[in-house]
Design an enzyme around this catalytic site. Structure first.
Site, PDB file in Angstrom:
ATOM      1  N   ASP A 162       0.931  -1.155  -0.088  1.00 36.20           N
ATOM      2  CA  ASP A 162      -0.102  -0.109  -0.111  1.00 36.20           C
ATOM      3  C   ASP A 162       0.693   0.926   0.210  1.00 36.20           C
ATOM      4  O   ASP A 162       1.503   1.557   0.977  1.00 36.20           O
ATOM      5  CB  ASP A 162      -0.813  -0.018   1.093  1.00 36.20           C
ATOM      6  CG  ASP A 162      -1.888   1.189   1.567  1.00 36.20           C
ATOM      7  OD1 ASP A 162      -2.277   1.296   2.381  1.00 36.20           O
ATOM      8  OD2 ASP A 162      -2.050   1.811   0.386  1.00 36.20           O
TER       9      ASP A 162
ATOM     10  N   ASP B  13      -1.685   5.864  -5.075  1.00 39.37           N
ATOM     11  CA  ASP B  13      -2.129   4.716  -3.988  1.00 39.37           C
ATOM     12  C   ASP B  13      -2.541   3.357  -4.663  1.00 39.37           C
ATOM     13  O   ASP B  13      -3.607   3.231  -4.768  1.00 39.37           O
ATOM     14  CB  ASP B  13      -3.218   5.333  -3.091  1.00 39.37           C
ATOM     15  CG  ASP B  13      -3.761   4.757  -1.830  1.00 39.37           C
ATOM     16  OD1 ASP B  13      -4.797   5.190  -1.242  1.00 39.37           O
ATOM     17  OD2 ASP B  13      -2.926   3.663  -1.580  1.00 39.37           O
TER      18      ASP B  13
HETATM   19  C1  LIG Z   1     -11.398  -3.990   2.142  1.00 37.81           C
HETATM   20  N1  LIG Z   1     -11.353  -3.266   3.276  1.00 37.81           N
HETATM   21  C2  LIG Z   1     -10.101  -3.678   4.198  1.00 37.81           C
HETATM   22  C3  LIG Z   1      -8.858  -3.514   3.555  1.00 37.81           C
HETATM   23  C4  LIG Z   1      -8.101  -3.866   2.591  1.00 37.81           C
HETATM   24  C5  LIG Z   1      -7.127  -3.008   2.395  1.00 37.81           C
HETATM   25  C6  LIG Z   1      -7.349  -1.966   3.221  1.00 37.81           C
HETATM   26  O1  LIG Z   1      -6.347  -0.696   3.345  1.00 37.81           O
HETATM   27  C7  LIG Z   1      -6.624   0.312   2.556  1.00 37.81           C
HETATM   28  C8  LIG Z   1      -8.217   0.676   2.263  1.00 37.81           C
HETATM   29  C9  LIG Z   1      -8.249   1.971   1.403  1.00 37.81           C
HETATM   30  C10 LIG Z   1      -7.306   2.691   1.296  1.00 37.81           C
HETATM   31  N2  LIG Z   1      -5.928   2.368   1.521  1.00 37.81           N
HETATM   32  C11 LIG Z   1      -5.750   1.053   2.167  1.00 37.81           C
HETATM   33  O2  LIG Z   1      -8.530  -1.861   3.769  1.00 37.81           O
END
Ligand SMILES: CNCc1ccc(Oc2cccnc2)o1
Length: 427
Positions: free
Chosen positions: A111, A315
């Site tokens: 991420d 992102d």
């Molecule tokens: C799908 N919700 C759980 C989840 C998986 C990854 C993330 O993390 C995120 C969500 C939105 C933006 N950036 C990271 O949350």
């Protein structure tokens, strides 16, 4: 085609998308091998190999050999390469990561919008675990608890997690760091629990927004950067098929044309950039083509998106492209069945709609997101209405160039520790 629980939940504010994804064979095989990749950055050099042999056995190095080494810039030895495998609808991309000794392999969501490496763990309550692999520090001979350290993070889609901190050996596709902060979850929110193939996140934004207290910890990239042949990592995400994350080198076979770079403003901890322009479909928003279309002075000229910049963050952890309302309006005005639906929580249209492409430029490089990428997923099991891959950035002050935008490009995240840049190339 749709698991019964598959429905689109559109969280308010910053958006993520929770589509219950059926378990992929990727996760359920229970064991992974990371294909050994030839270390592209490794430069064969006889004298270096000889010197290593002398050093290994503690033999004195002849002056002549020492001089040869001094003249030869010994390239750093670390690079890494690992597959980025998409969940259903490309909601996120998961990459195997080896933690601890002996290795415990978890599939993590890389991420670039956050800076914590956190994992489902032996400390996560069983009620909050639904099939995820769990890191157990007590099973690793190289884990060390970071005394008194805690972490707590919330994401744009409303999900969150928190817990304790260890350091341990972390290996991503052959790039290794021995003292990486591994944040173990003692609590995860429900959308993580239901995200059954996602064993945690590996943050690749800037370490200034790492949430560990009282001593902030470094991201994996910040830790390995000095050992890499080049201070870069690259994302080659794909639509509905595995792509690749590379560390320490740029694989020229993954892109075509030129990589155009743009400066990054990392003051908020993100890879914040300004795209020079965007355009919707084949609309004549291109300045040069306007010259050939006589318009009576009363005719409203299309918004000159051909020279309208877009500022936002790159992102990889956000699924969709979240853009200004004006851009969403311009885009969906070209889709006759489109509507901004309160019930679905965003722009939807007939699943059989033909969608225009969305193009953005960085310097002399033009990236085109094919319209089909922007048909994100069915809203429900009827498969009549589909959810747009472009949605509003809800006026948060900047856009979010998520996977929908990034998977159309080869993206270079370059950070030498002082002047970060982002590179984009066609592929
Ligand atoms: C799908 N919700 C759980 C989840 C998986 C990854 C993330 O993390 C995120 C969500 C939105 C933006 N950036 C990271 O949350």
């Amino acid at each position: 085609m749709f698991p019964p629980s598959s429905s689109i939940i559109f969280a308010a504010g910053l958006t993520g998308l929770a589509v219950a994804a059926p378990s992929s064979p990727f996760h359920k095989m229970g064991s992974f091998s990371i294909p050994q990749v030839r270390n592209a950055g490794y430069v064969r050099h006889g004298p270096t190999a000889l010197a290593r042999a002398y050093m290994k056995f503690g033999a004195a190095m002849p002056d002549s050999l020492f001089q040869i080494l001094a003249d030869f810039k010994i390239s750093k030895r670390d690079t890494g390469s690992a597959a980025a495998t998409p969940e259903q609808y490309d909601i996120q991309y998961l990459t195997p990561v080896s933690l601890g000794t002996p290795p415990q392999i978890l599939n993590l969501d890389f991420d670039s919008g956050s800076s914590d490496l956190w994992v489902f763990s032996s400390e996560t309550p069983a009620s909050q675990v639904k099939g995820q692999a769990q890191y157990n520090p007590s099973k690793s001979s190289t884990s060390k608890e970071v005394s008194g350290a805690t972490w707590d993070i919330s994401y744009g889609d409303g999900s969150s997690s928190s817990g304790n901190v260890y350091t341990d050996v972390v290996n991503v596709g052959n790039a290794t760091f021995a003292g990486q902060a591994v944040e173990t979850a003692q609590q995860v929110s429900s959308s993580f629990t239901s995200d059954t193939n996602n064993d945690g996140l590996l943050g690749l934004a800037f370490s200034t927004i790492n949430t560990v207290q009282p001593e902030q910890q470094k991201t994996f990239f910040d830790n390995i950067r000095d050992d890499l042949d080049s201070p870069v990592w690259t994302a080659d995400l794909k639509h509905n098929e595995p792509g690749t994350y590379n560390f320490g080198f740029i694989d020229d076979s993954l892109y075509t044309g030129k990589i155009a770079y743009t400066d990054v403003d990392s003051s908020d901890g993100f890879w914040m950039i300004t795209l020079d322009s965007y355009s919707v479909g084949s609309s004549t928003s291109n300045l040069s083509s306007r010259a050939f279309h006589h318009r009576p002075s009363t005719f409203p000229s299309p918004s000159d998106s051909a020279s309208t910049p877009l500022t936002g963050i790159a992102d990889t952890g956000t699924t969709l492209a979240l853009l200004p309302d004006s851009v969403c309006t311009e885009y969906y005005s070209q889709v006759s069945s489109a509507a901004n639906s309160q019930t679905a929580g965003g722009y939807v249209f007939d699943c059989d709609a033909t969608l225009p492409d969305f193009t953005y430029t960085v310097g002399s490089t033009t990236i085109t997101i094919p319209g089909e990428y922007i048909n994100y997923a069915p809203v429900d099991t009827t498969g009549e209405q589909c959810f747009g891959g472009i949605q509003s950035d809800a006026d948060i002050g900047f856009s979010i160039f998520g996977d929908i935008a990034l998977k159309a490009a080869f993206v270079v995240f370059e950070d030498d520790g002082s002047s970060p840049r982002l590179g984009f190339a066609q592929k």
